[in-house]
Motif scaffolding. Structure first.
Motif, PDB file in Angstrom:
ATOM      1  N   SER A 114       0.823  -1.216   0.000  1.00 57.53           N
ATOM      2  CA  SER A 114       0.000   0.000   0.000  1.00 57.53           C
ATOM      3  C   SER A 114       0.854   1.263   0.000  1.00 57.53           C
ATOM      4  O   SER A 114       0.472   2.279  -0.598  1.00 57.53           O
ATOM      5  CB  SER A 114      -0.937  -0.005   1.207  1.00 57.53           C
ATOM      6  OG  SER A 114      -0.192  -0.015   2.419  1.00 57.53           O
ATOM      7  N   VAL A 115       2.003   1.219   0.658  1.00 60.05           N
ATOM      8  CA  VAL A 115       2.892   2.390   0.673  1.00 60.05           C
ATOM      9  C   VAL A 115       3.396   2.687  -0.734  1.00 60.05           C
ATOM     10  O   VAL A 115       3.435   3.849  -1.169  1.00 60.05           O
ATOM     11  CB  VAL A 115       4.078   2.147   1.633  1.00 60.05           C
ATOM     12  CG1 VAL A 115       5.089   3.269   1.526  1.00 60.05           C
ATOM     13  CG2 VAL A 115       3.576   2.013   3.062  1.00 60.05           C
ATOM     14  N   ASP A 116       3.776   1.669  -1.483  1.00 61.21           N
ATOM     15  CA  ASP A 116       4.239   1.871  -2.860  1.00 61.21           C
ATOM     16  C   ASP A 116       3.110   2.358  -3.761  1.00 61.21           C
ATOM     17  O   ASP A 116       3.332   3.177  -4.662  1.00 61.21           O
ATOM     18  CB  ASP A 116       4.820   0.560  -3.416  1.00 61.21           C
ATOM     19  CG  ASP A 116       6.069   0.137  -2.664  1.00 61.21           C
ATOM     20  OD1 ASP A 116       6.688   1.000  -2.015  1.00 61.21           O
ATOM     21  OD2 ASP A 116       6.418  -1.056  -2.720  1.00 61.21           O
ATOM     22  N   MET A 117       1.897   1.852  -3.519  1.00 55.43           N
ATOM     23  CA  MET A 117       0.758   2.289  -4.323  1.00 55.43           C
ATOM     24  C   MET A 117       0.416   3.752  -4.036  1.00 55.43           C
ATOM     25  O   MET A 117       0.115   4.525  -4.949  1.00 55.43           O
ATOM     26  CB  MET A 117      -0.454   1.404  -4.035  1.00 55.43           C
ATOM     27  CG  MET A 117      -0.240  -0.074  -4.314  1.00 55.43           C
ATOM     28  SD  MET A 117      -0.085  -0.456  -6.067  1.00 55.43           S
ATOM     29  CE  MET A 117      -1.718  -0.066  -6.649  1.00 55.43           C
ATOM     30  N   THR A 118       0.480   4.147  -2.777  1.00 53.57           N
ATOM     31  CA  THR A 118       0.158   5.520  -2.400  1.00 53.57           C
ATOM     32  C   THR A 118       1.162   6.517  -2.950  1.00 53.57           C
ATOM     33  O   THR A 118       0.800   7.609  -3.411  1.00 53.57           O
ATOM     34  CB  THR A 118       0.087   5.640  -0.866  1.00 53.57           C
ATOM     35  OG1 THR A 118      -0.861   4.693  -0.351  1.00 53.57           O
ATOM     36  CG2 THR A 118      -0.319   7.037  -0.450  1.00 53.57           C
ATOM     37  N   ASN A 119       2.435   6.165  -2.915  1.00 54.54           N
ATOM     38  CA  ASN A 119       3.499   7.065  -3.364  1.00 54.54           C
ATOM     39  C   ASN A 119       3.890   6.866  -4.828  1.00 54.54           C
ATOM     40  O   ASN A 119       4.904   7.428  -5.258  1.00 54.54           O
ATOM     41  CB  ASN A 119       4.740   6.873  -2.481  1.00 54.54           C
ATOM     42  CG  ASN A 119       4.469   7.211  -1.031  1.00 54.54           C
ATOM     43  OD1 ASN A 119       3.902   8.245  -0.718  1.00 54.54           O
ATOM     44  ND2 ASN A 119       4.859   6.323  -0.131  1.00 54.54           N
ATOM     45  N   ASN A 120       3.098   6.081  -5.566  1.00 52.19           N
ATOM     46  CA  ASN A 120       3.363   5.838  -6.998  1.00 52.19           C
ATOM     47  C   ASN A 120       4.798   5.333  -7.229  1.00 52.19           C
ATOM     48  O   ASN A 120       5.510   5.800  -8.130  1.00 52.19           O
ATOM     49  CB  ASN A 120       3.119   7.108  -7.812  1.00 52.19           C
ATOM     50  CG  ASN A 120       1.671   7.549  -7.781  1.00 52.19           C
ATOM     51  OD1 ASN A 120       0.762   6.710  -7.817  1.00 52.19           O
ATOM     52  ND2 ASN A 120       1.443   8.847  -7.705  1.00 52.19           N
ATOM     53  N   ALA A 121       5.207   4.384  -6.389  1.00 48.49           N
ATOM     54  CA  ALA A 121       6.570   3.861  -6.490  1.00 48.49           C
ATOM     55  C   ALA A 121       6.680   2.661  -7.427  1.00 48.49           C
ATOM     56  O   ALA A 121       7.796   2.268  -7.784  1.00 48.49           O
ATOM     57  CB  ALA A 121       7.087   3.459  -5.109  1.00 48.49           C
ATOM     58  N   LEU A 122       5.537   2.076  -7.829  1.00 46.92           N
ATOM     59  CA  LEU A 122       5.604   0.898  -8.700  1.00 46.92           C
ATOM     60  C   LEU A 122       6.305   1.181 -10.032  1.00 46.92           C
ATOM     61  O   LEU A 122       7.084   0.344 -10.502  1.00 46.92           O
ATOM     62  CB  LEU A 122       4.194   0.346  -8.942  1.00 46.92           C
ATOM     63  CG  LEU A 122       3.578  -0.436  -7.782  1.00 46.92           C
ATOM     64  CD1 LEU A 122       2.199  -0.933  -8.153  1.00 46.92           C
ATOM     65  CD2 LEU A 122       4.462  -1.612  -7.399  1.00 46.92           C
ATOM     66  N   PRO A 123       6.069   2.338 -10.672  1.00 44.42           N
ATOM     67  CA  PRO A 123       6.823   2.611 -11.908  1.00 44.42           C
ATOM     68  C   PRO A 123       8.330   2.637 -11.693  1.00 44.42           C
ATOM     69  O   PRO A 123       9.087   2.250 -12.591  1.00 44.42           O
ATOM     70  CB  PRO A 123       6.294   3.980 -12.352  1.00 44.42           C
ATOM     71  CG  PRO A 123       4.927   4.063 -11.764  1.00 44.42           C
ATOM     72  CD  PRO A 123       5.037   3.361 -10.450  1.00 44.42           C
ATOM     73  N   LEU A 124       8.779   3.078 -10.522  1.00 42.18           N
ATOM     74  CA  LEU A 124      10.214   3.102 -10.246  1.00 42.18           C
ATOM     75  C   LEU A 124      10.774   1.695 -10.111  1.00 42.18           C
ATOM     76  O   LEU A 124      11.903   1.419 -10.531  1.00 42.18           O
ATOM     77  CB  LEU A 124      10.487   3.901  -8.972  1.00 42.18           C
ATOM     78  CG  LEU A 124      10.065   5.369  -8.997  1.00 42.18           C
ATOM     79  CD1 LEU A 124      10.339   6.025  -7.649  1.00 42.18           C
ATOM     80  CD2 LEU A 124      10.812   6.113 -10.096  1.00 42.18           C
ATOM     81  N   TYR A 125       9.986   0.801  -9.517  1.00 39.45           N
ATOM     82  CA  TYR A 125      10.435  -0.590  -9.397  1.00 39.45           C
ATOM     83  C   TYR A 125      10.464  -1.272 -10.767  1.00 39.45           C
ATOM     84  O   TYR A 125      11.471  -1.865 -11.163  1.00 39.45           O
ATOM     85  CB  TYR A 125       9.494  -1.376  -8.476  1.00 39.45           C
ATOM     86  CG  TYR A 125       9.741  -1.182  -7.004  1.00 39.45           C
ATOM     87  CD1 TYR A 125      10.803  -1.805  -6.366  1.00 39.45           C
ATOM     88  CD2 TYR A 125       8.901  -0.387  -6.233  1.00 39.45           C
ATOM     89  CE1 TYR A 125      11.025  -1.652  -5.007  1.00 39.45           C
ATOM     90  CE2 TYR A 125       9.110  -0.217  -4.879  1.00 39.45           C
ATOM     91  CZ  TYR A 125      10.167  -0.846  -4.269  1.00 39.45           C
ATOM     92  OH  TYR A 125      10.387  -0.673  -2.926  1.00 39.45           O
TER      93      TYR A 125
END
Length: 291
Positions: A114-125
């Motif tokens: 949820s933290v990655d989804m909230t901060n839009n971190a999935l594109p970075l991964y």
């Protein structure tokens, strides 16, 4: 210095092996978990049952010596004499650690994705040489690393401690016990990890995710109890996930299992895992279109 002399230079350091690249995620994800002092004490306390079981084994194997040293507690020690060190003994340990594992999953799990989804971190991964499977495996590794020491690792240590104290060679005589400890705990860890990650991927607020996760177990458990009472059957226990694991583990240990159909329970637990993996595969994506 001329600008053209500051051009691209190939990386001269060591490259992370592709097979262990997913371990980068738990390396950094575990740091905020152990920043909470309350969680640290709770996690340390999770090993208390392991210490108690090992102490009981030590007293049981050295009962005559303790009786000579302590006449005041002779009655208590005589009661330990009738304690059986069998599959039931280790099955009790499984039940205790299962509850602790659920609580750790309940605390840590909802924030992993949820933290990655909230901060839009999935594109970075996923813009790096990192696949969906590696991302999910990395997040799951956080829970596996947390739960393994208090579950199957502690269980096997207790069994080996029992074998080392025993006068007779009992390791191969009761080989079913360590196999049951290893398999049943791993099934529990994988089931809890997959379900909480699927919920974490769809619910961004951790408190809401914890409430939903807890209510699902209670609602299903209550539904199964209602079905059992109304229709006077045991088929309603198929809705009670904790009883499904209890019966599955009991059959592995060779102790008395609840009256629950064996094959349907396997299909239900496996079906829940497959469904949660399907939800994760649909949810984990490099870009998200917002309409």
């Amino acid at each position: 210095m001329a600008v053209y002399e500051l051009g691209y230079r190939m990386w001269q350091g060591t490259h992370t092996p592709a097979t262990s690249r997913f371990l980068v995620i738990p390396k950094y994800a575990l740091k905020p978990v152990f920043k909470s002092r309350a969680f640290n004490w709770f996690y340390i306390g999770s090993f208390l049952s392991t210490v108690i079981f090992m102490a009981m084994l030590y007293v049981w194997h050295n009962l005559d010596v303790f009786k000579l040293l302590s006449d005041e507690h002779a009655e208590i020690l005589s009661g330990i004499k009738y304690m059986k060190i069998d599959a039931e003994f280790f099955f009790i340990f499984f039940n205790i650690q299962s509850v602790l594992s659920f609580l750790i999953i309940f605390i840590v799990g909802p924030t992993l994705i949820s933290v990655d989804m909230t901060n839009n971190a999935l594109p970075l991964y996923l813009s790096r040489p990192f696949s969906k499977a590696e991302y999910i495996l990395g997040k799951m590794s956080v829970l596996i690393i947390l739960l393994s020491p208090i579950t199957w690792v502690s269980g096997l240590i207790i069994y080996l401690f029992h074998c080392s104290l025993s006068v007779e060679p009992v390791f191969w005589a009761y080989i079913r016990i360590p196999i049951a400890l290893f398999v049943s705990f791993w099934l529990l860890i994988l089931f809890l990890s997959i379900t909480i990650l699927a919920l974490s991927a769809y619910v961004k607020r951790k408190h809401v995710a914890r409430g939903i996760y807890l209510s699902l177990f209670f609602i299903l458990s209550g539904t199964g109890e209602v079905v059992n009472n109304i229709f006077h059957t045991t088929k309603g226990s198929l809705f009670r996930i904790h009883e499904l694991f209890h019966s599955t583990a009991a059959r592995m240990f060779g102790v008395r299992a609840p009256d629950i159909p064996e094959l349907p329970s396997y299909f239900i637990l496996g079906g829940i895992c497959v469904f949660c993996m399907f939800l994760l595969e649909r949810r984990i994506k490099p870009v998200e279109v917002v309409k």
